[in-house]
Structure formats: C-alpha cells, structure tokens
Design an enzyme around this catalytic site. Structure first.
Site, PDB file in Angstrom:
ATOM      1  N   ARG A   1       3.545  13.487  -8.869  1.00  0.00           N
ATOM      2  CA  ARG A   1       3.730  12.818 -10.157  1.00  0.00           C
ATOM      3  C   ARG A   1       2.387  12.579 -10.830  1.00  0.00           C
ATOM      4  NH1 ARG A   1       5.739   6.707  -8.413  1.00  0.00           N
ATOM      5  NH2 ARG A   1       4.075   6.334  -6.914  1.00  0.00           N
TER       6      ARG A   1
ATOM      7  N   LYS B   1       4.216  11.795  -3.473  1.00  0.00           N
ATOM      8  CA  LYS B   1       5.145  10.836  -2.881  1.00  0.00           C
ATOM      9  C   LYS B   1       5.981  11.605  -1.866  1.00  0.00           C
ATOM     10  CE  LYS B   1       8.207   7.153  -4.537  1.00  0.00           C
ATOM     11  NZ  LYS B   1       8.553   6.449  -5.770  1.00  0.00           N
TER      12      LYS B   1
ATOM     13  N   ASP C   1       9.058   6.213   7.483  1.00  0.00           N
ATOM     14  CA  ASP C   1       8.734   7.558   7.981  1.00  0.00           C
ATOM     15  C   ASP C   1       7.731   8.305   7.098  1.00  0.00           C
ATOM     16  OD1 ASP C   1      10.293   8.107   5.792  1.00  0.00           O
ATOM     17  OD2 ASP C   1      11.943   9.033   6.898  1.00  0.00           O
ATOM     18  N   GLY C   2       7.383   7.702   5.966  1.00  0.00           N
ATOM     19  CA  GLY C   2       6.411   8.352   5.091  1.00  0.00           C
ATOM     20  C   GLY C   2       6.982   9.515   4.297  1.00  0.00           C
TER      21      GLY C   2
ATOM     22  N   ASP D   1       8.119   4.516 -10.769  1.00  0.00           N
ATOM     23  CA  ASP D   1       8.986   4.287  -9.609  1.00  0.00           C
ATOM     24  C   ASP D   1      10.448   4.149 -10.026  1.00  0.00           C
ATOM     25  OD1 ASP D   1       7.196   4.649  -7.663  1.00  0.00           O
ATOM     26  OD2 ASP D   1       7.244   2.622  -6.849  1.00  0.00           O
TER      27      ASP D   1
ATOM     28  N   GLY E   1       0.826  -1.215   0.000  1.00  0.00           N
ATOM     29  CA  GLY E   1       0.000   0.000   0.000  1.00  0.00           C
ATOM     30  C   GLY E   1       0.852   1.253   0.000  1.00  0.00           C
TER      31      GLY E   1
ATOM     32  N   ASP F   1       4.276  -4.683  -7.487  1.00  0.00           N
ATOM     33  CA  ASP F   1       3.622  -3.433  -7.058  1.00  0.00           C
ATOM     34  C   ASP F   1       4.164  -2.233  -7.815  1.00  0.00           C
ATOM     35  OD1 ASP F   1       5.831  -4.406  -5.297  1.00  0.00           O
ATOM     36  OD2 ASP F   1       5.772  -2.349  -4.568  1.00  0.00           O
ATOM     37  N   ASN F   2       5.196  -2.441  -8.627  1.00  0.00           N
ATOM     38  CA  ASN F   2       5.733  -1.337  -9.424  1.00  0.00           C
ATOM     39  C   ASN F   2       5.385  -1.481 -10.902  1.00  0.00           C
ATOM     40  OD1 ASN F   2       6.826  -0.040  -7.228  1.00  0.00           O
ATOM     41  ND2 ASN F   2       8.815  -1.028  -7.427  1.00  0.00           N
TER      42      ASN F   2
ATOM     43  N   ARG G   1       3.870   6.147   1.741  1.00  0.00           N
ATOM     44  CA  ARG G   1       4.323   7.551   1.772  1.00  0.00           C
ATOM     45  C   ARG G   1       3.749   8.311   0.590  1.00  0.00           C
ATOM     46  NH1 ARG G   1      10.524   7.847  -0.341  1.00  0.00           N
ATOM     47  NH2 ARG G   1      10.495   6.067  -1.743  1.00  0.00           N
TER      48      ARG G   1
END
Ligand code: AMP
Ligand code: MG
Length: 466
Positions: free
Chosen positions: A165, A101, A113-114, A250, A78, A240-241, A81
């Site tokens: 983005r 992002k 840390d996001g 990514d 998920g 996931d990319n 960040r």
C-alpha cells in the site's frame, strides 16, 4: 533524511519473509505511474520479488507505535505484520511511503502470525480506489499478491496474500503516543520530522508544535466530513489507525451505509457502538485529544501551560467539522449555502424511513426521490421547501451529480466479489473496480452494482481478524 534516520528509536530494520510462490492478483497501474514505476517491470519475476520486500537491496523497517484500541491503551503495538518497503518521491515530488502488509512476523507480532489473507487485502484495494476516486484522501493499494501459502483464519485455510500500500505518511497518533514514552528528545525529533514532511510551511513559526496540532485537527475535520458525507464507516478508529497525514487507512472492518442510520455499526466486536457511523466526529476529536496530550511538553516548558491552547484547538475541531460537513451536505443537496435545518430534517426522514443513503441523493437530483418513501412520510413537505431553496433545478441536479456517487463499494457486492476472488475468479473484482474508479458517471451494464441489498438480507457484519 529518512524516517529511520530521523527517529531511529521508532524503526526496527527487519526482513520480510519471502513468500513461497508470489503472484500478482492486482497491480494498480495508474498508481504505479504516479510513483514513476514501470508496470511492465513490476509484472516480471524481478518486479514481483521487489514488491514482496525480499529483494536484497530493499531496506525494510517495522515501526513501533502504541495506541488506544476501543478506548484502552496498549503501550506496544507496532507493525506486527507490516514493513516499510521504501520512501519514494512520486512524479509530483511528494514523498510517499510504500508499505507491506502480510510480510511475516516481526518482534511486534504479539502472538499473531504476521500474515494476511486475500479477501481483506483486496477489500483494501477496492476501498482505497473508491475513496480516492471520490476525492477523499486515502492510502491506496499498489498491488495485492497471493503468496502461494495457506493462512489459517476462523479454523480453515485461506489463500495467503500480501498488500503493497501507498501512504502520504504512516506516522500515526499512536506513533506520537509511543514516542512520548521514550522521552522529550525522541518526541521532538518525531514532531520535527512530521512537520518537515507534512507541514513544512510552519517549520520556522514561533509555535511549530501547536501549528502541527492545528494542521492535523483541520485535516481530520475535513476527512471525517468526507467520510460522513459519503456514508463511510471506518469501524476501527483506534489511535494507531489515525495518521497525521490525514488519509483514510486500514480498511479491515470498514463498511458503507446502505439505509441511512446514524447508529450503524458493522464490526462484530464493536458491541458498544463506539465506532458507529454517527460517532465518528466525536471519536476523531477524542483521538485528537490523545494526540494533543503527547504534544504538551513540546508546546510549553510547563506542559500545564499548553493545556489551554490545545483545548482551544480541540474546540476548533468541532467548529471546523461543522463547517466542513455543512458545505458537503449543501453540495449533496444542491443548496446555494449550508442550511443546517433543512439538512437535518432530510437526514431525519432518511433515518426514520430507512432510505438508502446513496440512492437518495441521485434520486433527488433526478426528481424521483418521492418514490423511495412510503405514503404519509412527510417527504413531500420537505421536498417543497427544498425545491424553493435550490434555484434552477437543472443546474442544481448537474452540480449534485458531481458529488453524489452512483457507485459505492456496497457491502453485499464487495462480499460476493471477494468470495469469487478467493476461488480464483477476479472478473467481478475487476468489473467492480472499473465502476468505483468513476463513481459519479453512469456506466451502462453496471446497473446491478447500484442496487441496495435485497430486502431480508441479514445485516452486514465485518471482522477484524484479517
Ligand atoms: P489493526 O487492527 O489491523 O490496525 O492491527 C492492530 C495491531 O495488530 C497492529 O499492531 C498490527 O500489526 C497487529 N496485527 C494485526 N494482525 C496481525 C497478525 N496477523 N499478525 C501479527 N500482528 C497483527
Ligand atoms: Mg492498524
């Protein structure tokens, strides 16, 4: 209907963490224009506030997805960040996702840390602009902002940053993997949304889900052929990319070939070379197999009955890829039609003598390629056969120069540029992006950007923790 309305199970309404002192590092004016956004407004405090996702009127969402990372399945990744800022129609009427992002932690952060730091977000900008200019489908940066807050990476503070983005769609193979664990109803709504958004022409077909799979396989065959032909190594082709819209996305550990080498790996964590340059077509097919698996229960009532048609399409991917790369290599070499033998002999020579992949094709068109090879390399023999195949050399050269870039984001140059940007000097970055936006055109005064790394330069290494 928005994605969050179509499949609420996959979207979590979540607020961005307002940065203490956001400032624009980069604003992509051509892309802003495509989106019908006024760059002058985006530069105002209001515009900047909106770009950070912190405006009260913005409804931002974190997406849930799973993914195979380096072959290992993670059921819950998920947006850890990232947040969807807006779905917006561009000036051509195409729906685009505006995505943040580095916008702060979410329930998907898993201890992260996001946050994001400046240099890797600027790399996303450079790579996206270059791929786009080279007609390779890619997500692109609308803006990169500094947040005014230090972010700790590798034991030290780095300037914090936020990337805004733009994607044609952010549904990932991993989104389907996650939806498949949520039951057939969620999965079907996701697939229906994906079809209505990306392949509306097949919505009324008898077998729309198989059609979706075919479409995604073809888009990936074309995309991976684009990457291979330009020497792009994505570096982290986890499921996931991989987005089903068929865009590159990514750009953390990505890099570009200098010397041609099918085994080239740049990522510090890819010890086994899973995502090596030459493995990319096979990995794309592996990812597509994971995608196909999720669709089995939609394709046939008894999922077993769907295995055969899905497998057939996976085999078609291999054939499609070979066709796509054949055409691209023929264009690069100025050949009238694909010639697998001549092409593979050329690549063998490039590999054996570690010839710079980008310089070679321009030198070939210019008649100076022999200078790149040592004596007794076998190149003159190949060159003789090549000359006999291309027809009119002047015409071939002109055509080759429309597909073989002069400028690519050379790893060592990108690193120097990002190091300067980190200290506050954006001049080299702006110069580099100017060159990369016109990669096929000679630009006086930019010769240094065409040079391979100096000999003795240590191998380029890229990192994931950005
Ligand atoms: P990536 O390798 O960038 O594709 O990210 C893989 C996963 O890790 C995604 O779920 C990201 O949201 C998450 N992630 C990466 N970096 C961070 C971070 N600094 N904080 C929270 N989550 C992160
Ligand atoms: Mg990712």
């Amino acid at each position: 209907m928005t994605f969050a309305q179509a499949v609420p199970e996959l979207s979590l309404a979540w607020r961005a963490q307002p940065p203490p002192n956001p400032e624009l590092a980069v604003l992509n004016e051509p892309l802003a224009a495509e989106l019908g956004l006024d760059p002058d407004h985006l530069r105002t405090p209001d515009g900047i506030h909106w770009l950070t996702g912190a405006s009260p009127e913005s409804e931002t969402f974190a997406h849930a997805y799973s993914g195979h990372q380096f072959g290992h399945y993670s059921p819950r990744l998920g947006d850890g960040r990232a947040l969807l800022l807006e779905e917006r129609r561009d000036t051509t009427g195409t729906l685009r996702d505006l995505h943040l992002k580095g916008s702060g932690p979410t329930p998907f952060s898993r201890g992260g840390d996001g946050k994001a730091v400046l240099a890797p977000m600027l790399r996303e900008f450079l790579v996206g602009e270059f791929l786009h200019a080279a007609s390779i489908p890619s997500t692109r940066a609308l803006a990169v902002l500094t947040t005014g807050e230090p972010v700790w990476r590798d034991g030290g503070p780095q300037p914090g940053a936020l990337l805004v983005r733009v994607a044609t769609g952010l549904i990932r193979v991993g989104t389907f993997q996650f939806a498949a664990t949520r039951g057939p109803d969620v999965l079907r709504r996701l697939a229906d949304y994906a079809i209505s958004r990306h392949v509306p022409s097949i919505s009324d077909d008898d077998a729309p889900y198989l059609g979706l799979f075919r479409h995604v396989c073809r888009a990936q065959a074309s995309l991976i052929a684009d990457w291979m032909s330009i020497g792009f190594v994505h570096g982290v082709m986890n499921t996931d990319n991989m987005v089903i819209a068929g865009e590159s996305m990514d750009f953390g550990p990505c890099a570009f070939l200098d010397a041609f080498d099918t085994r080239a790996v740049f990522s510090s964590i890819d010890h086994a070379g899973r995502y090596a340059y030459g493995n990319q077509p096979a990995i794309a097919q592996w990812n597509l197999a994971r995608f196909g698996e999720t669709l089995l229960p939609l394709i046939a009532e008894d999922p077993q009955d769907a295995v055969e048609p899905v497998t057939e399409l996976l085999n078609e991917f291999a054939a499609d890829y070979e066709r796509e790369i054949g055409h691209r290599m023929a264009a690069k070499l100025g050949l009238p039609s694909p010639n697998p033998e001549l092409t593979s002999e050329c690549l063998t020579l490039l590999q054996r003598h570690r010839i710079d992949y980008t310089l070679f094709f321009r030198a070939l068109a210019a008649g100076t390629a022999a200078d790149l090879f040592p004596e007794d390399s076998g190149f003159p023999q190949w060159h003789e056969r090549w000359s006999a195949t291309i027809g009119d050399p002047a015409r071939a050269a002109t055509e080759m120069n429309t597909v073989n870039p002069i400028y690519i984001p050379r790893n060592h140059i990108v690193e120097d540029t990002l190091a300067a940007a980190t200290t506050g000097d954006l001049t080299p970055l702006n110069r580099l992006v100017t060159a990369l936006r016109n990669p096929f055109t000679d630009q006086p005064g930019m010769e240094d950007l065409t040079q391979p790394p100096p000999s003795g330069c240590p191998p380029h290494v890229t990192f994931c923790g950005t």
